[in-house]
Design a protein around this motif. Structure first.
Motif, PDB file in Angstrom:
ATOM      1  N   VAL A  22       0.874  -1.172   0.000  1.00 39.60           N
ATOM      2  CA  VAL A  22       0.000   0.000   0.000  1.00 39.60           C
ATOM      3  C   VAL A  22       0.907   1.216   0.000  1.00 39.60           C
ATOM      4  O   VAL A  22       1.876   1.269   0.752  1.00 39.60           O
ATOM      5  N   ALA A  23       0.613   2.184  -0.841  1.00 41.86           N
ATOM      6  CA  ALA A  23       1.460   3.366  -0.922  1.00 41.86           C
ATOM      7  C   ALA A  23       0.637   4.641  -0.831  1.00 41.86           C
ATOM      8  O   ALA A  23      -0.427   4.743  -1.416  1.00 41.86           O
ATOM      9  N   SER A  24       1.134   5.591  -0.052  1.00 40.22           N
ATOM     10  CA  SER A  24       0.634   6.965  -0.040  1.00 40.22           C
ATOM     11  C   SER A  24       1.857   7.820  -0.324  1.00 40.22           C
ATOM     12  O   SER A  24       2.678   8.029   0.561  1.00 40.22           O
ATOM     13  N   VAL A  52      -5.898  -1.227   5.847  1.00 43.59           N
ATOM     14  CA  VAL A  52      -5.107  -2.217   5.115  1.00 43.59           C
ATOM     15  C   VAL A  52      -3.649  -2.125   5.527  1.00 43.59           C
ATOM     16  O   VAL A  52      -2.990  -3.131   5.781  1.00 43.59           O
ATOM     17  N   LYS A  53      -3.121  -0.902   5.638  1.00 42.87           N
ATOM     18  CA  LYS A  53      -1.727  -0.712   6.075  1.00 42.87           C
ATOM     19  C   LYS A  53      -1.497  -1.305   7.460  1.00 42.87           C
ATOM     20  O   LYS A  53      -0.477  -1.944   7.707  1.00 42.87           O
ATOM     21  N   GLU A  54      -2.440  -1.082   8.369  1.00 43.22           N
ATOM     22  CA  GLU A  54      -2.299  -1.599   9.736  1.00 43.22           C
ATOM     23  C   GLU A  54      -2.267  -3.118   9.747  1.00 43.22           C
ATOM     24  O   GLU A  54      -1.467  -3.727  10.459  1.00 43.22           O
ATOM     25  N   LYS A  55      -3.147  -3.752   8.968  1.00 42.29           N
ATOM     26  CA  LYS A  55      -3.156  -5.215   8.912  1.00 42.29           C
ATOM     27  C   LYS A  55      -1.853  -5.749   8.347  1.00 42.29           C
ATOM     28  O   LYS A  55      -1.278  -6.702   8.882  1.00 42.29           O
ATOM     29  N   ILE A  60      -0.768  -9.508   8.914  1.00 41.96           N
ATOM     30  CA  ILE A  60      -2.028 -10.124   8.487  1.00 41.96           C
ATOM     31  C   ILE A  60      -2.177  -9.971   6.975  1.00 41.96           C
ATOM     32  O   ILE A  60      -2.019  -8.875   6.439  1.00 41.96           O
ATOM     33  N   ALA A  61      -2.461 -11.066   6.296  1.00 43.23           N
ATOM     34  CA  ALA A  61      -2.648 -11.015   4.843  1.00 43.23           C
ATOM     35  C   ALA A  61      -3.989 -10.356   4.531  1.00 43.23           C
ATOM     36  O   ALA A  61      -4.993 -10.631   5.180  1.00 43.23           O
ATOM     37  N   VAL A  62      -3.992  -9.473   3.554  1.00 42.86           N
ATOM     38  CA  VAL A  62      -5.218  -8.816   3.101  1.00 42.86           C
ATOM     39  C   VAL A  62      -5.457  -9.246   1.658  1.00 42.86           C
ATOM     40  O   VAL A  62      -4.578  -9.143   0.817  1.00 42.86           O
ATOM     41  N   LYS A  63      -6.660  -9.740   1.393  1.00 36.32           N
ATOM     42  CA  LYS A  63      -6.995 -10.178   0.042  1.00 36.32           C
ATOM     43  C   LYS A  63      -8.035  -9.257  -0.563  1.00 36.32           C
ATOM     44  O   LYS A  63      -8.775  -8.585   0.147  1.00 36.32           O
TER      45      LYS A  63
END
Length: 84
Positions: A22-24, A52-55, A60-63
């Protein structure tokens, strides 16, 4: 004279993938999710990337899953998606 013909595709293709990063990238740059589809890498602009960044930071995998349409010149359009 050259003529380019492109057939409109009404087919929605289903996809599921894991968020890679994830990019900002700055004050004016919108946050973006990066993941892979079978046709290549995708950068999807989102409104709130913080959960999403926190997970991801906590291991933690985010799908992501949803539907996309193929466009001209190998472009795609994400029609809908869900993060889980």
């Amino acid at each position: 004279m050259n003529v380019i013909y492109a057939e409109k595709q009404d087919v929605n293709y289903y996809f599921t993938s894991e968020i890679e990063t994830v990019a900002s990238m700055g004050y004016r740059s919108p946050p973006t999710l990066f993941f892979q589809l079978d046709i290549g890498g995708v950068a999807l602009i989102v409104k709130n990337e913080v959960p999403v960044k926190e997970k991801l930071k906590n291991g933690i995998a985010v799908k992501i899953s949803g539907h996309y349409k193929k466009g001209m010149l190998s472009s795609i359009m994400i029609v809908d998606y869900t993060l889980y």
